[in-house]
Motif scaffolding. Structure first.
Motif, PDB file in Angstrom:
ATOM      1  N   ASN A 156       0.831  -1.191   0.000  1.00 19.43           N
ATOM      2  CA  ASN A 156       0.000   0.000   0.000  1.00 19.43           C
ATOM      3  C   ASN A 156       0.871   1.249   0.000  1.00 19.43           C
ATOM      4  O   ASN A 156       1.631   1.496   0.934  1.00 19.43           O
ATOM      5  CB  ASN A 156      -0.907  -0.031   1.240  1.00 19.43           C
ATOM      6  N   VAL A 157       0.795   2.043  -1.055  1.00 17.01           N
ATOM      7  CA  VAL A 157       1.662   3.211  -1.220  1.00 17.01           C
ATOM      8  C   VAL A 157       1.390   4.258  -0.146  1.00 17.01           C
ATOM      9  O   VAL A 157       2.321   4.891   0.366  1.00 17.01           O
ATOM     10  CB  VAL A 157       1.483   3.824  -2.627  1.00 17.01           C
ATOM     11  N   LYS A 158       0.132   4.450   0.201  1.00 20.78           N
ATOM     12  CA  LYS A 158      -0.187   5.484   1.187  1.00 20.78           C
ATOM     13  C   LYS A 158       0.380   5.133   2.557  1.00 20.78           C
ATOM     14  O   LYS A 158       0.923   5.993   3.257  1.00 20.78           O
ATOM     15  CB  LYS A 158      -1.693   5.713   1.279  1.00 20.78           C
ATOM     16  N   LYS A 159       0.269   3.874   2.946  1.00 20.70           N
ATOM     17  CA  LYS A 159       0.832   3.464   4.225  1.00 20.70           C
ATOM     18  C   LYS A 159       2.358   3.570   4.192  1.00 20.70           C
ATOM     19  O   LYS A 159       2.989   3.915   5.193  1.00 20.70           O
ATOM     20  CB  LYS A 159       0.383   2.041   4.573  1.00 20.70           C
ATOM     21  N   LEU A 160       2.933   3.279   3.038  1.00 23.26           N
ATOM     22  CA  LEU A 160       4.377   3.439   2.871  1.00 23.26           C
ATOM     23  C   LEU A 160       4.770   4.892   3.072  1.00 23.26           C
ATOM     24  O   LEU A 160       5.735   5.203   3.784  1.00 23.26           O
ATOM     25  CB  LEU A 160       4.781   2.966   1.473  1.00 23.26           C
ATOM     26  N   GLU A 161       4.010   5.796   2.482  1.00 22.84           N
ATOM     27  CA  GLU A 161       4.288   7.227   2.601  1.00 22.84           C
ATOM     28  C   GLU A 161       4.077   7.725   4.029  1.00 22.84           C
ATOM     29  O   GLU A 161       4.828   8.569   4.520  1.00 22.84           O
ATOM     30  CB  GLU A 161       3.401   8.010   1.637  1.00 22.84           C
ATOM     31  N   GLU A 162       3.075   7.193   4.714  1.00 23.53           N
ATOM     32  CA  GLU A 162       2.822   7.623   6.089  1.00 23.53           C
ATOM     33  C   GLU A 162       3.992   7.266   7.010  1.00 23.53           C
ATOM     34  O   GLU A 162       4.273   7.985   7.968  1.00 23.53           O
ATOM     35  CB  GLU A 162       1.521   6.999   6.603  1.00 23.53           C
ATOM     36  N   GLY A 163       4.697   6.181   6.685  1.00 21.35           N
ATOM     37  CA  GLY A 163       5.864   5.814   7.476  1.00 21.35           C
ATOM     38  C   GLY A 163       7.117   6.578   7.081  1.00 21.35           C
ATOM     39  O   GLY A 163       8.132   6.526   7.784  1.00 21.35           O
ATOM     40  N   HIS A 164       7.049   7.287   5.977  1.00 23.19           N
ATOM     41  CA  HIS A 164       8.197   8.008   5.420  1.00 23.19           C
ATOM     42  C   HIS A 164       8.056   9.519   5.574  1.00 23.19           C
ATOM     43  O   HIS A 164       9.057  10.242   5.655  1.00 23.19           O
ATOM     44  CB  HIS A 164       8.292   7.648   3.926  1.00 23.19           C
ATOM     45  N   ASN A 165       6.827   9.987   5.667  1.00 24.25           N
ATOM     46  CA  ASN A 165       6.513  11.409   5.570  1.00 24.25           C
ATOM     47  C   ASN A 165       7.248  12.268   6.603  1.00 24.25           C
ATOM     48  O   ASN A 165       7.906  13.257   6.251  1.00 24.25           O
ATOM     49  CB  ASN A 165       4.995  11.601   5.704  1.00 24.25           C
ATOM     50  N   GLU A 166       7.130  11.912   7.860  1.00 26.30           N
ATOM     51  CA  GLU A 166       7.706  12.748   8.916  1.00 26.30           C
ATOM     52  C   GLU A 166       9.227  12.846   8.782  1.00 26.30           C
ATOM     53  O   GLU A 166       9.805  13.939   8.864  1.00 26.30           O
ATOM     54  CB  GLU A 166       7.336  12.202  10.295  1.00 26.30           C
ATOM     55  N   GLY A 167       9.874  11.719   8.571  1.00 27.18           N
ATOM     56  CA  GLY A 167      11.328  11.716   8.443  1.00 27.18           C
ATOM     57  C   GLY A 167      11.800  12.506   7.241  1.00 27.18           C
ATOM     58  O   GLY A 167      12.806  13.233   7.313  1.00 27.18           O
ATOM     59  N   MET A 168      11.071  12.396   6.125  1.00 31.57           N
ATOM     60  CA  MET A 168      11.467  13.112   4.914  1.00 31.57           C
ATOM     61  C   MET A 168      11.280  14.607   5.096  1.00 31.57           C
ATOM     62  O   MET A 168      12.143  15.400   4.695  1.00 31.57           O
ATOM     63  CB  MET A 168      10.630  12.622   3.717  1.00 31.57           C
ATOM     64  N   SER A 169      10.188  15.016   5.709  1.00 29.63           N
ATOM     65  CA  SER A 169       9.950  16.446   5.936  1.00 29.63           C
ATOM     66  C   SER A 169      10.983  17.035   6.888  1.00 29.63           C
ATOM     67  O   SER A 169      11.436  18.167   6.707  1.00 29.63           O
ATOM     68  CB  SER A 169       8.534  16.678   6.475  1.00 29.63           C
ATOM     69  N   LYS A 170      11.374  16.257   7.909  1.00 33.38           N
ATOM     70  CA  LYS A 170      12.416  16.715   8.830  1.00 33.38           C
ATOM     71  C   LYS A 170      13.727  16.899   8.091  1.00 33.38           C
ATOM     72  O   LYS A 170      14.476  17.858   8.328  1.00 33.38           O
ATOM     73  CB  LYS A 170      12.593  15.719   9.979  1.00 33.38           C
ATOM     74  N   TYR A 171      14.021  15.971   7.181  1.00 32.72           N
ATOM     75  CA  TYR A 171      15.258  16.092   6.406  1.00 32.72           C
ATOM     76  C   TYR A 171      15.218  17.353   5.543  1.00 32.72           C
ATOM     77  O   TYR A 171      16.212  18.086   5.458  1.00 32.72           O
ATOM     78  CB  TYR A 171      15.474  14.869   5.523  1.00 32.72           C
ATOM     79  N   ILE A 172      14.078  17.615   4.910  1.00 33.02           N
ATOM     80  CA  ILE A 172      13.958  18.809   4.065  1.00 33.02           C
ATOM     81  C   ILE A 172      14.196  20.063   4.897  1.00 33.02           C
ATOM     82  O   ILE A 172      14.875  20.997   4.459  1.00 33.02           O
ATOM     83  CB  ILE A 172      12.584  18.834   3.368  1.00 33.02           C
ATOM     84  N   ARG A 173      13.662  20.104   6.110  1.00 34.21           N
ATOM     85  CA  ARG A 173      13.921  21.241   6.999  1.00 34.21           C
ATOM     86  C   ARG A 173      15.427  21.396   7.257  1.00 34.21           C
ATOM     87  O   ARG A 173      15.943  22.501   7.345  1.00 34.21           O
ATOM     88  CB  ARG A 173      13.200  21.055   8.322  1.00 34.21           C
ATOM     89  N   SER A 174      16.126  20.268   7.369  1.00 34.88           N
ATOM     90  CA  SER A 174      17.552  20.309   7.711  1.00 34.88           C
ATOM     91  C   SER A 174      18.414  20.836   6.569  1.00 34.88           C
ATOM     92  O   SER A 174      19.576  21.194   6.790  1.00 34.88           O
ATOM     93  CB  SER A 174      18.047  18.910   8.108  1.00 34.88           C
ATOM     94  N   ILE A 175      17.863  20.891   5.357  1.00 34.44           N
ATOM     95  CA  ILE A 175      18.627  21.390   4.215  1.00 34.44           C
ATOM     96  C   ILE A 175      19.068  22.834   4.450  1.00 34.44           C
ATOM     97  O   ILE A 175      20.095  23.272   3.939  1.00 34.44           O
ATOM     98  CB  ILE A 175      17.797  21.267   2.914  1.00 34.44           C
TER      99      ILE A 175
END
Length: 344
Positions: free
Chosen positions: A274-293
């Motif tokens: 399930n792509v959405k569940k995959l994204e839900e497990g990835h979303n927070e970490g990816m957004s935090k990384y983007i902030r760190s840029i």
């Protein structure tokens, strides 16, 4: 006989469970916007200095943009967005990954994998044209990555007939397409579309509004947009993807000094999942990384378009990207306070 019936029953039950797993989607709905947020996200480029080169603006993009609706039986592995492209615009999205199929009856629809039918392409053109006419401070990047069913000429006809070409950026100079795109500043493209094309139809002078995109491995010279992608890399677990693949993709971006670049920040399901569940497990970490840029000087300077799944699932997906424009010194001085308030 009873054993055969039991085996058949077990197989049927397994199939039902598999289909349920694949089609089951999270009940998470897109975040509702306040009137102030809707106004800001619909016009956020109005706060960016017009002298800013377009390949230095941090832009929210969506992956497989037109797959908010799908007729596929296994929706869980094909659906990548909850909102139509028209609605994604209201959440600040300005880059769209568009893949068009010409069906046997002549209809033009968006496709993803397997035999998926997404949004109607004609409806998309109406939505984006209405948006750009209403929000003249913005510009959109329409990235036609893939074509199916010999749809290219039909898409070109629609772009002309719909009036989109009238608002498209055109290279009528003596510059190469790559140099031309690189030279563009925000003030040059407000109220316009940049149409990126995934085939050699973009070469030559026949269509001055089509600009050649690179392939997934970025092996084509002088392409106007690079979007490095590897199925193996994007299929990694979220933490490993962020630790290993994102720096790899950034190294490529750092070596490209011209044109537009896309950082593919979405995950690819390594199996039927399930792509959405995959994204839900990835979303927070990816957004935090983007902030760190913001704290990584080289990455901050180079970052351009960042592509995500399920635009609008939370506002941080938009805010983490748009906020980079403050650190990149792209926001007008008298607008920084408000821009920071809306994207903090």
């Amino acid at each position: 006989m009873k054993r055969n019936i039991k085996i058949i029953f077990t197989l049927i039950l397994a199939i039902i469970l598999l289909v349920f797993t694949l089609t089951a989607c999270s009940n998470t709905k897109p975040t509702e916007l306040t009137a102030e947020q809707k106004s800001f996200y619909s016009s956020w480029m109005s706060y960016i200095d017009g002298k800013t080169p377009i390949n230095r603006i941090a832009i929210l993009g969506s992956h497989d943009s037109g797959i908010s609706t799908t007729t596929s039986v296994i929706k869980g592995i094909t659906k990548t967005q909850d909102l139509t492209i028209g609605k994604q615009l209201e959440y600040g999205c300005r880059y769209f990954d568009i893949r068009v199929n010409k069906k046997k009856n002549g209809d033009l629809t968006i496709f993803h994998s397997i035999d998926t039918t997404g949004e109607n392409f004609i409806d998309i053109t109406k939505d984006i044209l209405q948006f750009i006419k209403t929000n003249t401070t913005e510009f959109l990047v329409l990235d036609f990555q893939h074509f199916k069913g010999e749809s290219q000429k039909a898409v070109i006809n629609v772009l002309n007939d719909s009036g989109i070409v009238d608002y498209a950026v055109k290279n009528t100079t003596n510059m190469s397409d790559l140099d031309f795109i690189t030279s563009l500043k925000l003030e040059d493209v407000r109220g316009k579309f940049i149409i990126i094309w995934g085939s050699n139809e973009a070469n030559g002078n026949t269509y001055p509004y089509l600009f050649r995109r690179n392939n997934d491995s970025c092996s084509i010279e002088n392409a106007c947009l690079d979007s490095l992608y590897s199925t193996e890399d994007n299929s990694k677990a979220s933490a490993k993807f962020i630790e290993e693949t994102i720096p790899k993709y950034f190294n490529h971006i750092l070596n490209k000094d011209k044109g537009l670049t896309v950082l593919q920040a979405q995950l690819t399901s390594p199996s039927l999942g399930n792509v959405k569940k995959l994204e839900e497990g990835h979303n927070e970490g990816m957004s935090k990384y983007i902030r760190s840029i913001e704290k990584k000087a080289e990455y901050l300077t180079a970052v351009n378009i960042i592509m995500r799944d399920f635009i609008g699932s939370d506002l941080e997906k938009t805010n983490s990207i748009l906020h980079l424009n403050i650190a990149k010194n792209n926001v007008k001085i008298d607008c920084i306070s408000f821009f920071n308030k809306m994207t903090k």
